[in-house]
Design a protein around this motif. Sequence first.
Motif, PDB file in Angstrom:
ATOM      1  N   GLY A 137       0.816  -1.209   0.000  1.00 39.80           N
ATOM      2  CA  GLY A 137       0.000   0.000   0.000  1.00 39.80           C
ATOM      3  C   GLY A 137       0.852   1.262   0.000  1.00 39.80           C
ATOM      4  N   GLN A 138       1.961   1.238   0.749  1.00 39.72           N
ATOM      5  CA  GLN A 138       2.854   2.396   0.780  1.00 39.72           C
ATOM      6  C   GLN A 138       3.538   2.600  -0.568  1.00 39.72           C
ATOM      7  OE1 GLN A 138       5.201   1.061   4.053  1.00 39.72           O
ATOM      8  NE2 GLN A 138       3.831   1.914   5.613  1.00 39.72           N
ATOM      9  N   ARG A 139       3.937   1.521  -1.217  1.00 35.23           N
ATOM     10  CA  ARG A 139       4.547   1.628  -2.548  1.00 35.23           C
ATOM     11  C   ARG A 139       3.561   2.235  -3.537  1.00 35.23           C
ATOM     12  NH1 ARG A 139       7.358  -4.363  -3.096  1.00 35.23           N
ATOM     13  NH2 ARG A 139       8.497  -4.263  -1.133  1.00 35.23           N
ATOM     14  N   GLN A 140       2.301   1.816  -3.456  1.00 32.24           N
ATOM     15  CA  GLN A 140       1.326   2.362  -4.388  1.00 32.24           C
ATOM     16  C   GLN A 140       1.093   3.848  -4.120  1.00 32.24           C
ATOM     17  OE1 GLN A 140       0.366   2.396  -7.352  1.00 32.24           O
ATOM     18  NE2 GLN A 140      -0.610   0.382  -7.340  1.00 32.24           N
ATOM     19  N   ARG A 141       1.138   4.266  -2.858  1.00 31.65           N
ATOM     20  CA  ARG A 141       1.005   5.690  -2.544  1.00 31.65           C
ATOM     21  C   ARG A 141       2.179   6.476  -3.119  1.00 31.65           C
ATOM     22  NH1 ARG A 141      -0.567   4.602   2.986  1.00 31.65           N
ATOM     23  NH2 ARG A 141       0.895   6.102   3.841  1.00 31.65           N
ATOM     24  N   VAL A 142       3.379   5.898  -3.079  1.00 34.24           N
ATOM     25  CA  VAL A 142       4.540   6.561  -3.679  1.00 34.24           C
ATOM     26  C   VAL A 142       4.340   6.680  -5.187  1.00 34.24           C
ATOM     27  CG1 VAL A 142       7.032   6.428  -4.091  1.00 34.24           C
ATOM     28  CG2 VAL A 142       6.104   5.757  -1.868  1.00 34.24           C
ATOM     29  N   SER A 143       3.831   5.628  -5.803  1.00 32.52           N
ATOM     30  CA  SER A 143       3.562   5.669  -7.240  1.00 32.52           C
ATOM     31  C   SER A 143       2.558   6.764  -7.590  1.00 32.52           C
ATOM     32  CB  SER A 143       3.034   4.301  -7.696  1.00 32.52           C
ATOM     33  OG  SER A 143       2.778   4.287  -9.075  1.00 32.52           O
ATOM     34  N   ILE A 144       1.538   6.905  -6.754  1.00 30.22           N
ATOM     35  CA  ILE A 144       0.554   7.974  -6.961  1.00 30.22           C
ATOM     36  C   ILE A 144       1.206   9.336  -6.725  1.00 30.22           C
ATOM     37  CG2 ILE A 144      -1.593   8.982  -6.078  1.00 30.22           C
ATOM     38  CD1 ILE A 144      -2.484   6.083  -5.414  1.00 30.22           C
ATOM     39  N   GLY A 145       2.072   9.411  -5.705  1.00 28.06           N
ATOM     40  CA  GLY A 145       2.779  10.664  -5.424  1.00 28.06           C
ATOM     41  C   GLY A 145       3.637  11.104  -6.591  1.00 28.06           C
ATOM     42  N   ARG A 146       4.281  10.163  -7.259  1.00 25.79           N
ATOM     43  CA  ARG A 146       5.094  10.495  -8.429  1.00 25.79           C
ATOM     44  C   ARG A 146       4.230  11.115  -9.526  1.00 25.79           C
ATOM     45  NH1 ARG A 146       8.263   5.520 -10.536  1.00 25.79           N
ATOM     46  NH2 ARG A 146       6.135   4.882 -10.973  1.00 25.79           N
ATOM     47  N   ALA A 147       2.978  10.623  -9.622  1.00 24.65           N
ATOM     48  CA  ALA A 147       2.051  11.213 -10.607  1.00 24.65           C
ATOM     49  C   ALA A 147       1.625  12.617 -10.180  1.00 24.65           C
ATOM     50  CB  ALA A 147       0.829  10.310 -10.766  1.00 24.65           C
ATOM     51  N   ILE A 148       1.381  12.812  -8.893  1.00 20.37           N
ATOM     52  CA  ILE A 148       0.909  14.107  -8.399  1.00 20.37           C
ATOM     53  C   ILE A 148       1.927  15.210  -8.658  1.00 20.37           C
ATOM     54  CG2 ILE A 148       0.359  15.415  -6.294  1.00 20.37           C
ATOM     55  CD1 ILE A 148      -0.963  12.892  -5.213  1.00 20.37           C
ATOM     56  N   VAL A 149       3.212  14.919  -8.436  1.00 10.70           N
ATOM     57  CA  VAL A 149       4.218  15.981  -8.556  1.00 10.70           C
ATOM     58  C   VAL A 149       4.319  16.505  -9.985  1.00 10.70           C
ATOM     59  CG1 VAL A 149       5.586  15.133  -6.615  1.00 10.70           C
ATOM     60  CG2 VAL A 149       6.160  14.383  -8.937  1.00 10.70           C
ATOM     61  N   ARG A 150       3.871  15.735 -10.951  1.00 13.46           N
ATOM     62  CA  ARG A 150       3.929  16.195 -12.340  1.00 13.46           C
ATOM     63  C   ARG A 150       2.841  17.223 -12.637  1.00 13.46           C
ATOM     64  NH1 ARG A 150       3.987  11.468 -16.509  1.00 13.46           N
ATOM     65  NH2 ARG A 150       4.093  13.321 -17.846  1.00 13.46           N
ATOM     66  N   GLY A 151       1.844  17.333 -11.743  1.00 16.97           N
ATOM     67  CA  GLY A 151       0.765  18.293 -11.953  1.00 16.97           C
ATOM     68  C   GLY A 151      -0.001  18.046 -13.239  1.00 16.97           C
ATOM     69  N   PRO A 152      -0.441  16.817 -13.499  1.00 15.79           N
ATOM     70  CA  PRO A 152      -1.087  16.505 -14.775  1.00 15.79           C
ATOM     71  C   PRO A 152      -2.505  17.063 -14.860  1.00 15.79           C
ATOM     72  CG  PRO A 152      -1.235  14.620 -13.319  1.00 15.79           C
ATOM     73  CD  PRO A 152      -0.393  15.639 -12.604  1.00 15.79           C
ATOM     74  N   GLU A 153      -2.994  17.176 -16.089  1.00 15.59           N
ATOM     75  CA  GLU A 153      -4.391  17.534 -16.293  1.00 15.59           C
ATOM     76  C   GLU A 153      -5.300  16.344 -16.017  1.00 15.59           C
ATOM     77  OE1 GLU A 153      -5.219  19.844 -19.948  1.00 15.59           O
ATOM     78  OE2 GLU A 153      -3.059  19.745 -20.303  1.00 15.59           O
ATOM     79  N   VAL A 154      -4.793  15.127 -16.291  1.00 17.27           N
ATOM     80  CA  VAL A 154      -5.597  13.917 -16.147  1.00 17.27           C
ATOM     81  C   VAL A 154      -4.748  12.825 -15.502  1.00 17.27           C
ATOM     82  CG1 VAL A 154      -6.936  12.141 -17.365  1.00 17.27           C
ATOM     83  CG2 VAL A 154      -6.920  14.500 -18.230  1.00 17.27           C
ATOM     84  N   PHE A 155      -5.302  12.155 -14.499  1.00 18.16           N
ATOM     85  CA  PHE A 155      -4.674  10.992 -13.877  1.00 18.16           C
ATOM     86  C   PHE A 155      -5.264   9.723 -14.487  1.00 18.16           C
ATOM     87  CE2 PHE A 155      -3.823  14.222 -10.768  1.00 18.16           C
ATOM     88  CZ  PHE A 155      -2.681  13.826 -10.097  1.00 18.16           C
TER      89      PHE A 155
END
Length: 353
Positions: A137-155
């Motif tokens: 679960g913690q690894r998946q949160r890190v994976s999501i965090g990596r997506a968040i820092v990019r500031g995307p328009e769509v996840f």
Amino acid sequence: MSGVTLNKVIKRYGDVQVIHGIDLEIADGEFCVFVGPSGCGKSTLLRMVAGLEETTEGEINIGTRDVTRMDPSERGVAMVFQTYALYPHMTVKDNMGFGLKMNGHPKAEIAEKVAEATRILKLEDYLDRKPAALSGGQRQRVSIGRAIVRGPEVFLFDEPLSNLDAELRVEMRVEIARLHKEIGATMIYVTHDQVEAMTLADKIVVLRAGVIEQFGAPMDLYRDPDNKFVAGFIGSPAMNFVSGTASGGAVDAPGLGARFDGIIGPDHDGSAVTVGARPEHILIDPAGESHTVELTESLGGVSFVYLTSETGERVIVEERGDERSVEGARVGIQIDPARIFLFDGATEQRIRR
């Protein structure tokens, strides 16, 4: 943030067509879930939005931009994979900031964005750990965090919870729902688990063989499915289906031990129909004898009773309360006719009253 629009999207691999002219609009800030059985095209469609699969025909728009032929890095999307895809030799902090570092962003900006993602995902205590020292679960949160820092328009999420155990899946569903509420981004989520779809989605898109069978709000699909496939896919346990015959505005359904009057029009007289009833809408009648209890699955506050009718058709009933049906017992069942669903025996399309 931006919405996503698919216009007559087609995907072919050589002579084999796997996506058949999809039209879909996902509103800005909407949480849209693609569901369907394995091989239905949901992950292919997600990868087409991401740019990881080429679109054979049609158009994909993100916001006001036509991104159909754009490189993935130019589309303004970030993808979270089933397998986490973390660098094992890097810390949590370095994993989350690596994409920005490779694109030449200033250190101060990277630190600020990583700190914000860390706050949102409650990863402050794990920043200096490497992936091997984290739970799934913690690894998946890190994976999501990596997506968040990019500031995307769509996840974009491709079955992100399928590698987790049952308890962690529930925990991460709550985390993702909270994340969506906090940042308000457009999210497209692929899963084969309709429980995830029902609990997370603003809009569910049910796919089969590369075609959209139905889309809409979760409870709209649950209460008003267009066909037998959608009715059976949405809801857990799945809807019961038994054979029936229409006659004089009534439907005989021996598998349910009942005849339902006034629920079908005269134009269906003599037609074979499929009668659907959800387990939670059926009551067991201990005084009846139309069904035999084959098995009772007790889950604590709720049980699922597997019945066999005199015609040999199986019916699952949700049972609550302290009393549980006994295997081998003969029982009856009661159903409110208003809760019955009817489907054409040939086309499997819904027969609405």
